[in-house]
Scaffold this motif. Sequence first.
Motif, PDB file in Angstrom:
ATOM      1  N   HIS B  46       0.820  -1.221   0.000  1.00  0.00           N
ATOM      2  CA  HIS B  46       0.000   0.000   0.000  1.00  0.00           C
ATOM      3  C   HIS B  46       0.853   1.270   0.000  1.00  0.00           C
ATOM      4  O   HIS B  46       0.414   2.316  -0.479  1.00  0.00           O
ATOM      5  CB  HIS B  46      -0.946  -0.008   1.212  1.00  0.00           C
ATOM      6  N   TYR B  47       2.067   1.170   0.507  1.00  0.00           N
ATOM      7  CA  TYR B  47       2.921   2.355   0.597  1.00  0.00           C
ATOM      8  C   TYR B  47       3.796   2.572  -0.637  1.00  0.00           C
ATOM      9  O   TYR B  47       4.529   3.554  -0.698  1.00  0.00           O
ATOM     10  CB  TYR B  47       3.789   2.274   1.863  1.00  0.00           C
ATOM     11  N   PRO B  52      -1.886   8.930  -4.626  1.00  0.00           N
ATOM     12  CA  PRO B  52      -2.956   7.978  -4.305  1.00  0.00           C
ATOM     13  C   PRO B  52      -3.570   7.326  -5.554  1.00  0.00           C
ATOM     14  O   PRO B  52      -3.996   8.018  -6.489  1.00  0.00           O
ATOM     15  CB  PRO B  52      -3.967   8.843  -3.543  1.00  0.00           C
ATOM     16  N   GLY B  53      -3.573   5.996  -5.568  1.00  0.00           N
ATOM     17  CA  GLY B  53      -4.163   5.257  -6.678  1.00  0.00           C
ATOM     18  C   GLY B  53      -3.167   4.715  -7.689  1.00  0.00           C
ATOM     19  O   GLY B  53      -3.533   3.899  -8.531  1.00  0.00           O
ATOM     20  N   PRO B 106      -1.939   1.469 -12.190  1.00  0.00           N
ATOM     21  CA  PRO B 106      -2.897   1.511 -11.078  1.00  0.00           C
ATOM     22  C   PRO B 106      -2.456   0.645  -9.905  1.00  0.00           C
ATOM     23  O   PRO B 106      -1.927  -0.448 -10.096  1.00  0.00           O
ATOM     24  CB  PRO B 106      -4.195   0.990 -11.703  1.00  0.00           C
ATOM     25  N   MET B 107      -2.677   1.140  -8.705  1.00  0.00           N
ATOM     26  CA  MET B 107      -2.350   0.412  -7.481  1.00  0.00           C
ATOM     27  C   MET B 107      -3.448  -0.593  -7.171  1.00  0.00           C
ATOM     28  O   MET B 107      -4.636  -0.255  -7.247  1.00  0.00           O
ATOM     29  CB  MET B 107      -2.234   1.406  -6.327  1.00  0.00           C
ATOM     30  N   LEU B 132       3.061  -5.211 -17.007  1.00  0.00           N
ATOM     31  CA  LEU B 132       1.618  -5.206 -17.274  1.00  0.00           C
ATOM     32  C   LEU B 132       0.821  -5.239 -15.978  1.00  0.00           C
ATOM     33  O   LEU B 132       1.240  -5.835 -14.983  1.00  0.00           O
ATOM     34  CB  LEU B 132       1.214  -6.432 -18.102  1.00  0.00           C
ATOM     35  N   VAL B 133      -0.340  -4.617 -16.031  1.00  0.00           N
ATOM     36  CA  VAL B 133      -1.326  -4.730 -14.961  1.00  0.00           C
ATOM     37  C   VAL B 133      -2.623  -5.187 -15.601  1.00  0.00           C
ATOM     38  O   VAL B 133      -3.161  -4.498 -16.480  1.00  0.00           O
ATOM     39  CB  VAL B 133      -1.550  -3.383 -14.244  1.00  0.00           C
TER      40      VAL B 133
END
Lengths: 157, 157
Positions: B46-47, B52-53, B106-107, B132-133
């Motif tokens: 998360h960090y 953000p995002g 994107p996270m 890739l995501v």
Amino acid sequence: MEKSFQDHYPESYRHCYGCGPDNDHGLRIKSYWDGDESIADFQPQHYHLAFPGYVYGGLIASLIDCHSTGTAAAAAYRRAGREQGSSPPFRFVTASLHVDYLKPTPMGPPLHLRSRIAEITDKKVIVTTDLLVEGTITARGKVVAVRIPEHLVPEKE
Amino acid sequence: MEKSFQDHYPESYRHCYGCGPDNDHGLRIKSYWDGDESIADFQPQHYHLAFPGYVYGGLIASLIDCHSTGTAAAAAYRRAGREQGSSPPFRFVTASLHVDYLKPTPMGPPLHLRSRIAEITDKKVIVTTDLLVEGTITARGKVVAVRIPEHLVPEKE
């Protein structure tokens, strides 16, 4: 005490792992002007290893990346004749990052980054960086930073 | 279970922040062959934020760097017709790293890296990588990896 480039970031941009003052897990680098150049110093931690005795190249890339985008923003304020932190904020993201690792970077002393603005337009800033350890350049970086696209700008500033 | 490239590293190379299995603070990426390509998956924490995002670009550079040098070593073993981990070890360091950030990453979902050997000689391997995501390429990397200089090879293997 002089505020760093990053200390001027608006709230939505203070969470970056590399340079966000509010990221408890991050590197929290601090960048400053030194005349027409920008500088930052970073003390690697014992675990930032490539292999025993040498600093991890990904850390070097991260430092160059964040120091460069911070420098790009600061340069945009300076070019506009505006104070850093004034609204609307100038913020940049990395379009491309290039690092040449000229020699191994010894673990121990602080890393010193020194950057120059190679090119600046309304939408783009190219920043070149030397990374030095005790006066010896061990890596060189080039970052193409672009103004953050409007649709990505968080609504709350 | 198949061993990753990094699980074959000799002791002296297992401390890398990006890919060392023995670095408790590190990213500990694991790379594998998939035919002629190499792959790795990494779950950002998360960090690991840019803002953000979105995923931090320095993390992406670090993943590409370590996955590429690991791939370079694995490719050298394959080219020599030798098992990974056999002595003397093939190990590579990064001469240059280039990353093009094509779009924001994107996270949330895992990051998938997929690399090809663009060039291989006795002393140098050039590795190109897509990141890739969920099937979308968000970054592309190119690493020039060189055989580790003899004087830097730790004496105890």
